[in-house]
Design a protein around this motif. Sequence first.
Motif, PDB file in Angstrom:
ATOM      1  N   VAL A 197       0.801  -1.208   0.000  1.00 25.66           N
ATOM      2  CA  VAL A 197       0.000   0.000   0.000  1.00 25.66           C
ATOM      3  C   VAL A 197       0.839   1.265   0.000  1.00 25.66           C
ATOM      4  O   VAL A 197       0.612   2.181  -0.781  1.00 25.66           O
ATOM      5  N   GLY A 198       1.811   1.337   0.883  1.00 26.63           N
ATOM      6  CA  GLY A 198       2.612   2.548   0.982  1.00 26.63           C
ATOM      7  C   GLY A 198       3.268   2.924  -0.322  1.00 26.63           C
ATOM      8  O   GLY A 198       3.296   4.092  -0.717  1.00 26.63           O
ATOM      9  N   VAL A 199       3.799   1.934  -1.038  1.00 26.33           N
ATOM     10  CA  VAL A 199       4.453   2.198  -2.315  1.00 26.33           C
ATOM     11  C   VAL A 199       3.432   2.590  -3.374  1.00 26.33           C
ATOM     12  O   VAL A 199       3.590   3.566  -4.106  1.00 26.33           O
ATOM     13  N   VAL A 200       2.334   1.823  -3.473  1.00 27.40           N
ATOM     14  CA  VAL A 200       1.332   2.078  -4.508  1.00 27.40           C
ATOM     15  C   VAL A 200       0.725   3.461  -4.360  1.00 27.40           C
ATOM     16  O   VAL A 200       0.614   4.226  -5.326  1.00 27.40           O
ATOM     17  N   ALA A 201       0.318   3.814  -3.152  1.00 31.17           N
ATOM     18  CA  ALA A 201      -0.402   5.063  -2.941  1.00 31.17           C
ATOM     19  C   ALA A 201       0.501   6.289  -3.010  1.00 31.17           C
ATOM     20  O   ALA A 201       0.033   7.383  -3.317  1.00 31.17           O
ATOM     21  N   THR A 202       1.794   6.140  -2.715  1.00 28.75           N
ATOM     22  CA  THR A 202       2.673   7.301  -2.679  1.00 28.75           C
ATOM     23  C   THR A 202       3.517   7.461  -3.928  1.00 28.75           C
ATOM     24  O   THR A 202       4.078   8.528  -4.158  1.00 28.75           O
ATOM     25  N   THR A 203       3.608   6.427  -4.756  1.00 34.04           N
ATOM     26  CA  THR A 203       4.413   6.548  -5.970  1.00 34.04           C
ATOM     27  C   THR A 203       3.558   6.663  -7.222  1.00 34.04           C
ATOM     28  O   THR A 203       4.079   6.821  -8.315  1.00 34.04           O
ATOM     29  N   GLN A 204       2.237   6.584  -7.079  1.00 34.56           N
ATOM     30  CA  GLN A 204       1.345   6.721  -8.224  1.00 34.56           C
ATOM     31  C   GLN A 204       0.287   7.795  -7.941  1.00 34.56           C
ATOM     32  O   GLN A 204      -0.902   7.532  -7.952  1.00 34.56           O
ATOM     33  N   PRO A 205       0.719   9.017  -7.663  1.00 40.91           N
ATOM     34  CA  PRO A 205      -0.268  10.067  -7.372  1.00 40.91           C
ATOM     35  C   PRO A 205      -0.856  10.656  -8.649  1.00 40.91           C
ATOM     36  O   PRO A 205      -0.091  10.963  -9.565  1.00 40.91           O
ATOM     37  N   PRO A 206      -2.167  10.902  -8.717  1.00 43.67           N
ATOM     38  CA  PRO A 206      -3.117  10.289  -7.791  1.00 43.67           C
ATOM     39  C   PRO A 206      -3.255   8.803  -8.085  1.00 43.67           C
ATOM     40  O   PRO A 206      -3.072   8.392  -9.226  1.00 43.67           O
ATOM     41  N   ALA A 207      -3.515   8.032  -7.068  1.00 41.78           N
ATOM     42  CA  ALA A 207      -3.599   6.577  -7.255  1.00 41.78           C
ATOM     43  C   ALA A 207      -4.588   6.250  -8.369  1.00 41.78           C
ATOM     44  O   ALA A 207      -5.682   6.788  -8.423  1.00 41.78           O
ATOM     45  N   THR A 208      -4.179   5.386  -9.264  1.00 44.91           N
ATOM     46  CA  THR A 208      -5.015   5.047 -10.416  1.00 44.91           C
ATOM     47  C   THR A 208      -5.937   3.886 -10.093  1.00 44.91           C
ATOM     48  O   THR A 208      -5.594   3.002  -9.308  1.00 44.91           O
ATOM     49  N   ALA A 264       6.552  -7.763  -3.066  1.00 42.76           N
ATOM     50  CA  ALA A 264       6.143  -6.395  -2.813  1.00 42.76           C
ATOM     51  C   ALA A 264       7.263  -5.417  -3.114  1.00 42.76           C
ATOM     52  O   ALA A 264       7.082  -4.399  -3.760  1.00 42.76           O
ATOM     53  N   ALA A 265       8.478  -5.738  -2.643  1.00 49.92           N
ATOM     54  CA  ALA A 265       9.603  -4.849  -2.864  1.00 49.92           C
ATOM     55  C   ALA A 265       9.955  -4.742  -4.332  1.00 49.92           C
ATOM     56  O   ALA A 265      10.491  -3.728  -4.790  1.00 49.92           O
ATOM     57  N   ALA A 266       9.648  -5.790  -5.089  1.00 51.28           N
ATOM     58  CA  ALA A 266      10.017  -5.815  -6.494  1.00 51.28           C
ATOM     59  C   ALA A 266       9.218  -4.829  -7.335  1.00 51.28           C
ATOM     60  O   ALA A 266       9.545  -4.590  -8.491  1.00 51.28           O
ATOM     61  N   THR A 267       8.183  -4.229  -6.737  1.00 50.30           N
ATOM     62  CA  THR A 267       7.388  -3.290  -7.512  1.00 50.30           C
ATOM     63  C   THR A 267       8.141  -1.994  -7.758  1.00 50.30           C
ATOM     64  O   THR A 267       7.703  -1.169  -8.542  1.00 50.30           O
ATOM     65  N   THR A 268       9.220  -1.768  -7.087  1.00 41.40           N
ATOM     66  CA  THR A 268      10.050  -0.589  -7.330  1.00 41.40           C
ATOM     67  C   THR A 268      11.498  -1.024  -7.444  1.00 41.40           C
ATOM     68  O   THR A 268      11.955  -1.910  -6.727  1.00 41.40           O
ATOM     69  N   THR A 269      12.225  -0.417  -8.355  1.00 43.03           N
ATOM     70  CA  THR A 269      13.606  -0.833  -8.595  1.00 43.03           C
ATOM     71  C   THR A 269      14.611   0.072  -7.914  1.00 43.03           C
ATOM     72  O   THR A 269      15.801  -0.189  -7.947  1.00 43.03           O
ATOM     73  N   SER A 270      14.162   1.159  -7.307  1.00 47.22           N
ATOM     74  CA  SER A 270      15.092   2.085  -6.671  1.00 47.22           C
ATOM     75  C   SER A 270      15.188   1.817  -5.180  1.00 47.22           C
ATOM     76  O   SER A 270      14.390   1.100  -4.603  1.00 47.22           O
ATOM     77  N   CYS A 271      16.192   2.398  -4.586  1.00 46.06           N
ATOM     78  CA  CYS A 271      16.360   2.278  -3.131  1.00 46.06           C
ATOM     79  C   CYS A 271      15.639   3.453  -2.474  1.00 46.06           C
ATOM     80  O   CYS A 271      16.245   4.275  -1.780  1.00 46.06           O
ATOM     81  N   ALA A 272      14.364   3.531  -2.740  1.00 45.53           N
ATOM     82  CA  ALA A 272      13.577   4.684  -2.312  1.00 45.53           C
ATOM     83  C   ALA A 272      13.375   4.697  -0.806  1.00 45.53           C
ATOM     84  O   ALA A 272      13.372   3.661  -0.142  1.00 45.53           O
ATOM     85  N   GLN A 273      13.214   5.903  -0.287  1.00 48.92           N
ATOM     86  CA  GLN A 273      12.842   6.106   1.104  1.00 48.92           C
ATOM     87  C   GLN A 273      11.359   6.500   1.129  1.00 48.92           C
ATOM     88  O   GLN A 273      10.879   7.217   0.251  1.00 48.92           O
ATOM     89  N   TYR A 274      10.639   6.016   2.140  1.00 48.51           N
ATOM     90  CA  TYR A 274       9.217   6.292   2.228  1.00 48.51           C
ATOM     91  C   TYR A 274       8.899   6.997   3.545  1.00 48.51           C
ATOM     92  O   TYR A 274       9.601   6.811   4.547  1.00 48.51           O
ATOM     93  N   THR A 275       7.857   7.788   3.536  1.00 52.76           N
ATOM     94  CA  THR A 275       7.413   8.455   4.751  1.00 52.76           C
ATOM     95  C   THR A 275       5.937   8.160   4.959  1.00 52.76           C
ATOM     96  O   THR A 275       5.185   8.000   4.002  1.00 52.76           O
TER      97      THR A 275
END
Length: 448
Positions: A51-62, A114-125
């Motif tokens: 959820v955290g990745v989907v909702a914060t990396t796809q604004p607005p969530a599709t 879940a982690a594989a949905t992003t390829t970067s070493c991103a930080q989340y808040t």
Amino acid sequence: MRSTLLLSLAFGLATSSPLEKRQKIEFKSVAAAAESVIATLPAAALGPTNVGVVATTQPPATSAYNLPSAVSKATSSITVANSPNVSLAPTTIPGNAKSAAAKRDIEERDASSAAATTTSCAQYTGKGPVVASTVISDWVKDPILTAAATDAPTPTGYVQAFSNLPGSLQMMGYLTVKSLDSYDTAKCADYCNNEPLCMGFDVYYERDPGANTTCSLPDKNPPSITFIGCTLYGFHVNGTLATNTGQWRDNFQVAITASNGYNKIGVKHPDIYNNIPGFYPPVELGNASIDALFWPPAVFQDKDALGRSKLYTYMGMRSLQQPYDPRVCASICSQQTATNAAHPDTNADGTQTYRPCNFFTAYVLAKNDIPVGLQCAFYMLPWNTTYATNTGYYDYPHWPNQDVSNHYTIYNSLAFTASTFGTDKADFGRNDTLKTAYLADPNAWQLS
């Protein structure tokens, strides 16, 4: 060119219990088949897990729902159906269907998926309060988190379905997920109100990793954040399906708490249903579906008082495991008419006829308050609200013992009548009286 009706998941008349009218749709068979289909749906179709990745990396969530795709899938199997089928077989359960438990067991997933949905070493808040406890059972019960759920107000126009559960929803009809800045049920309701297909939503806290776990060396267990999720669904929500209690992402354990669910009150339909090409705006049937087959109606018999054959108007139905959207039913109805008209029957007297779909109902079928899909029922002729008498029933598997029952109910039932009836070669079951009345004024059949 006569063929049997091949609308999938068609059902007919089954042996009745003392509490079930024989003419009613065999809900039990439909629900069983629908549940087996739901059990094989991909997890992504039931709700978000990253959820955290989907909702914060796809604004607005599709939205996970796509109307053209839904229409294409629903109409891909349409075949010629010009012969009335008065003995439609009950639906059978696919033999290769996996169990719902196996499909919904989130803990069984590949930890890296879940982690594989992003390829970067991103930080989340996250915007929720951070609870430092690494004992997950303590985190789930922490009063700093659970108080938000127990104190949350129910938004105007909604009724609370469940409160303060340790899991988020995994159910059919998932539309999208939004990120909230605070545990704000009114804000989530705003999102639902602005999504035409949304019937219910889930607000919750989720313990997420503060960074991509695959990059969090050496232990792959970064500090936690608290994400506030708002997930929208195209069906009414039910706490029984709040089964996503988290999963492992490498060495980090995701957890969920303070999960509250809310449903829209009453039957509501958005303006998009008032402008479906080829159909008049819908008539609301509430918590009932049409219970009629033959024209002239009167009784459920295929002969009139003079022994003449009646017109069998029912054309079958489809049970679709997708968000409630009558536009898909309309596409099936229109394409069925076009297919039948392009391949008319040749009768014994040399005339050619076909069966047009001029009316359909769209509703949600629920078993014990859990939705099992969008139901589309199709007819040659419209039926008015007088015949909206099927409100479901109680089924007692161990009859005459009444120790256990299943309750099948209907809601958000809408009826649509074609705005233009095809008259050329339309099959009226060789009922001259009906044909004469129909051809004299096709618009007189409009449901009102």
